[in-house]
Write a protein that holds these residues in place. Structure first.
Motif, PDB file in Angstrom:
ATOM      1  N   GLU A   1      -9.010  -6.225   9.927  1.00 23.58           N
ATOM      2  CA  GLU A   1      -8.094  -6.976  10.777  1.00 23.58           C
ATOM      3  C   GLU A   1      -8.703  -8.301  11.202  1.00 23.58           C
ATOM      4  O   GLU A   1      -8.021  -9.331  11.279  1.00 23.58           O
ATOM      5  N   GLN A   2     -10.021  -8.311  11.460  1.00 21.07           N
ATOM      6  CA  GLN A   2     -10.683  -9.518  11.959  1.00 21.07           C
ATOM      7  C   GLN A   2     -11.006 -10.516  10.853  1.00 21.07           C
ATOM      8  O   GLN A   2     -10.819 -11.725  11.022  1.00 21.07           O
ATOM      9  N   ARG A   3     -11.509 -10.040   9.708  1.00 21.28           N
ATOM     10  CA  ARG A   3     -11.952 -10.989   8.690  1.00 21.28           C
ATOM     11  C   ARG A   3     -11.282 -10.809   7.327  1.00 21.28           C
ATOM     12  O   ARG A   3     -11.638 -11.491   6.359  1.00 21.28           O
TER      13      ARG A   3
ATOM     14  N   PRO B   1       0.803  -1.237   0.000  1.00 24.56           N
ATOM     15  CA  PRO B   1       0.000   0.000   0.000  1.00 24.56           C
ATOM     16  C   PRO B   1       0.829   1.277   0.000  1.00 24.56           C
ATOM     17  O   PRO B   1       0.326   2.340  -0.368  1.00 24.56           O
ATOM     18  N   THR B   2       2.116   1.184   0.373  1.00 29.87           N
ATOM     19  CA  THR B   2       2.950   2.390   0.352  1.00 29.87           C
ATOM     20  C   THR B   2       3.278   2.814  -1.078  1.00 29.87           C
ATOM     21  O   THR B   2       3.789   3.913  -1.293  1.00 29.87           O
ATOM     22  N   LEU B   3       2.964   1.951  -2.057  1.00 30.89           N
ATOM     23  CA  LEU B   3       3.203   2.290  -3.460  1.00 30.89           C
ATOM     24  C   LEU B   3       1.975   2.908  -4.118  1.00 30.89           C
ATOM     25  O   LEU B   3       2.002   3.211  -5.312  1.00 30.89           O
ATOM     26  N   ILE B   4       0.903   3.080  -3.335  1.00 35.91           N
ATOM     27  CA  ILE B   4      -0.357   3.557  -3.904  1.00 35.91           C
ATOM     28  C   ILE B   4      -0.670   4.955  -3.389  1.00 35.91           C
ATOM     29  O   ILE B   4      -0.731   5.188  -2.177  1.00 35.91           O
ATOM     30  N   ASP B   5      -0.867   5.887  -4.313  1.00 39.07           N
ATOM     31  CA  ASP B   5      -1.227   7.260  -3.958  1.00 39.07           C
ATOM     32  C   ASP B   5      -2.738   7.453  -4.040  1.00 39.07           C
ATOM     33  O   ASP B   5      -3.452   6.658  -4.668  1.00 39.07           O
TER      34      ASP B   5
ATOM     35  N   LEU C   1      -2.292  -1.521   8.993  1.00 39.37           N
ATOM     36  CA  LEU C   1      -2.180  -2.886   9.518  1.00 39.37           C
ATOM     37  C   LEU C   1      -0.883  -3.561   9.102  1.00 39.37           C
ATOM     38  O   LEU C   1      -0.594  -4.686   9.539  1.00 39.37           O
ATOM     39  N   GLY C   2      -0.123  -2.909   8.232  1.00 41.35           N
ATOM     40  CA  GLY C   2       1.145  -3.472   7.795  1.00 41.35           C
ATOM     41  C   GLY C   2       0.980  -4.689   6.906  1.00 41.35           C
ATOM     42  O   GLY C   2       1.796  -5.621   6.959  1.00 41.35           O
ATOM     43  N   ARG C   3      -0.068  -4.712   6.092  1.00 43.87           N
ATOM     44  CA  ARG C   3      -0.287  -5.833   5.189  1.00 43.87           C
ATOM     45  C   ARG C   3      -0.524  -5.328   3.774  1.00 43.87           C
ATOM     46  O   ARG C   3      -0.806  -4.147   3.568  1.00 43.87           O
TER      47      ARG C   3
END
Length: 330
Positions: free
Chosen positions: A89-91, A63-67, A124-126
């Motif tokens: 985060e949950q599902r 996601p850090t590559l998406i503006d 969430l770091g994903r």
């Protein structure tokens, strides 16, 4: 059941009237389903390696590559965003976002729709599930607008500001109508609000999701005058308003501006005007006393010249005024 194709709507935009139809349910809605027959079909085909068309497979992207999109369609709503983060985060991420290769920056992407999901993945770091498709700016704004219209989760003022930003960016009304799935009369109402309410005020109030078109039209009328707009900007900056929920902020500001409008009308009704004229009728003057201030307007043939004479002699006149008051006190 497959829904109408999103990009077919873009091709059919000219000469076609678009009405917004209300439907229900999140998973079966949104422009995500319009990429092909459904996101479920896309995922299944991608998993079987049957889908070879470039840009149609669901991929995972850092996601850090998406503006963000080049035109904003949402206001910040941290409470709602935190709920989205918790749900993902949950599902996990239920539906992919749509991105396009960044038009000016190599090896980056630009969100077409779903930036909140991108932001949630970043927090969430994903990685974020996405469909990558090369689309034009026109296709971009229509896809972005129709995704949110299909979900029906943008408030009236968010949609109105989105329409105004598109108009200011040079998009024609038909494209804006197609993006928001509205007709010409609704677009006119939206722009009548967004063009009169200062964007700073609208953004500070926030999405105000329970406040509909009619209340915003009333609010727009309350801030039509320069004085009222200045008052709205000053009020919205008060710390006590910032701590309130968006809908409550709107109601407080609406109530205060309405009260001030009544006071102005009352003061205007109480004002007294006296007239004065020279014997030769070369100069006339209207003196208006509101109880809080006194204004004078010079008229007739020599009104302007006499007014300038008075202005140039104000220091002398004020000295005479002070001397008379001092003698009266003595």
């Amino acid at each position: 059941m497959a829904r109408r194709n999103l990009f077919q709507n873009i091709k059919d935009a000219d000469g076609q009237k678009v009405d917004r139809a209300a439907t229900s349910g999140y998973a079966a809605r949104g422009a995500s389903r319009n990429i092909l027959a459904s996101i479920g079909e896309l995922a299944e085909k991608a998993a079987r390696a049957d889908l070879v068309l470039e840009g149609e497979a669901i991929v995972e992207i850092d996601p850090t590559l998406i503006d963000q999109s080049f035109v904003q369609d949402r206001m910040e709503d941290e409470a709602a965003f935190r709920e989205l983060v918790d749900a993902i985060e949950q599902r996990g991420q239920d539906s992919p976002v749509l991105v396009r290769p960044h038009p000016t920056t190599p090896n980056r992407y630009q969100t077409v729709f779903g930036f909140r999901r991108v932001r949630a993945a970043r927090d969430l770091g994903r990685k974020v599930k996405a469909i990558v498709r090369a689309v034009s700016d026109n296709e971009h704004v229509i896809a972005q607008g129709q995704e949110n219209s299909a979900r029906e989760n943008l408030s009236f003022i968010e949609r109105a500001l989105f329409a105004q930003r598109l108009l200011d960016s040079g998009y024609d009304r038909q494209t804006i109508q197609t993006a928001l799935t509205i007709d010409a009369s609704m677009l006119t109402r939206m722009l009548s609000v967004s063009s009169r309410v200062p964007e700073e005020v609208a953004v500070a109030i926030g999405p105000s999701r329970t406040v509909g078109r009619d209340r915003w039209l009333e609010f727009a009328q309350l801030v039509e005058s320069p004085e009222a707009r200045r008052a709205a900007v000053e009020l919205i900056r008060l710390p006590e308003l910032a701590s309130l929920a968006s809908d409550v902020r709107f109601e407080r500001l609406h109530s205060e501006l309405k009260s001030r409008a009544r006071q102005r009308r009352g003061a205007s009704a109480k004002s007294k005007t006296e007239k004065w004229q020279t014997p030769d009728m070369a100069v006339a003057a209207d003196f208006t006393d509101t109880g809080r201030s006194l204004s004078v307007a010079f008229k007739s043939k020599n009104g302007r010249q006499f007014g300038r004479f008075v202005m140039e002699n104000l220091d002398r006149l004020y000295d005479e005024f002070k001397q008379r008051n001092e003698q009266g006190e003595g």
